[in-house]
Design a protein around this motif. Sequence first.
Motif, PDB file in Angstrom:
ATOM      1  N   TRP A 254       0.826  -1.217   0.000  1.00  0.00           N
ATOM      2  CA  TRP A 254       0.000   0.000   0.000  1.00  0.00           C
ATOM      3  C   TRP A 254       0.858   1.265   0.000  1.00  0.00           C
ATOM      4  O   TRP A 254       0.349   2.368  -0.030  1.00  0.00           O
TER       5      TRP A 254
ATOM      6  N   LEU B 160      -3.554 -10.599  -1.045  1.00  0.00           N
ATOM      7  CA  LEU B 160      -3.344  -9.154  -1.085  1.00  0.00           C
ATOM      8  C   LEU B 160      -4.670  -8.418  -0.916  1.00  0.00           C
ATOM      9  O   LEU B 160      -4.742  -7.389  -0.243  1.00  0.00           O
TER      10      LEU B 160
ATOM     11  N   CYS C 113      -5.667  -4.543  -0.296  1.00  0.00           N
ATOM     12  CA  CYS C 113      -5.138  -3.963  -1.526  1.00  0.00           C
ATOM     13  C   CYS C 113      -6.242  -3.829  -2.574  1.00  0.00           C
ATOM     14  O   CYS C 113      -7.072  -4.711  -2.714  1.00  0.00           O
TER      15      CYS C 113
END
Length: 362
Positions: free
Chosen positions: A99, A272, A277
Amino acid sequence: MFSDKDRVENMDSRIKKCGIPDKTAGMHDCRKPPMVILSGPTAVGKTKLSIALARAADGEIISADSCQVYRCMDIGSAKITSGEMEGIPHHMINILDPWEEFSAALFKEKCLQCLSGIYEREHIPIVVGGTGFYVQALLRDIDFGSGDEADHSETPASQDIPGKNGAYRAWLEELAKQEGAARLHSMLGDIDPVSARSIHQNNQKRVIRALEFFHLTGEPISRHNEREREKEPAYNACYFVLNDQRERIYEKIGMRVDEMLRQGLVAEVERLREMGCHRGMVSMQGLGYKEILAYLEGELSLEEAVETIKRDTRHFAKRQLTWFRREKEVIWLNKDEFEYDEDRILKFMLEEMRTRGILETS
RNA sequence: AGGGGAAUAGUACAAUGGUAGUGCGGCGGUCUCCAAAACCGUUGAUGGGAGUUCGAUCCUCUCUUCCCCUG
């Protein structure tokens, strides 16, 4: 922080080992710190060759790859495994969370820190990776025009990239959305007609950067770029580009993507996603990630996603080659000319390095 | 074998009795703070033969190929 002056001073011990007089001048200047670069289109085999090279030249590897800097992005970025490293030190891998934002400017900054350590250890830095822009930023020591002297080394939030004004950028993006690309482009024409002529109005990203640069520094970016473009390489570098016939590269890309799926690319992206994400993140714009995210969100079938990854990766490889063709000091390593014999390629590379005084003649 | 349908660029699809379009692909390029991003440019086709017509990719015949149905 780390200034250019420090770096040059750190060089001294290394320089003494470079005994070859400077016959060719400029590029092969032995007074500059040594550096080896191994780049090339995706999937040509840089990683494998880099290990052999690092072994032979007593080097440490700096990854020049915009995706491998991120943790948790292993399969899709074709990241080297610790086993494959064979004990060779690797830098610039797994240094950020997905991130966090990254950029060429940040890459250069962080590289300078790695380099000082490598030179202190009297090792040769071997820059390995396919992100040509990053290589260029480092090799030419590009100044991205941060402009301010504020101490940003303590800033925890990576959003505060020096030279990038988030609020102004956001305002421009909004304006573009409201009034169209032509509006921004004409704004650019008012403050920097040279840039306006060279940047297509549809290329909003670059129009915005040019406006932002002027906003931050009061100088047209075109003038800044002109100055920067005249810079000589800051290193005594061997810039190798590993290449192969186009069809072979394309074929290998297809096989590699299939292999990524077998290794669990979908599961990696699922993980993820669970970490929060999403496609707005810089890291998730990587090839393989944005497409699998689209699949997980039901926008594509898995088959479509896979085909898209393959196609876009081929396009990417093509763009990489366009980039390298433009870099003047590149030494091309066309695999077919070496009959696909890695030892011969390696031997040639070492010879080139000796010619430039990067390796001692033995 | 009989009946029906279709043949347009590498591919998917448009169109018209008068300069054959589009997407994808392929190829080339730009790049100095998102670069695995963003953007730009370019190439290339009416299956073969004959006929009607001033003119045919379009209409007619024929050959070839492919698809569907019947056996």
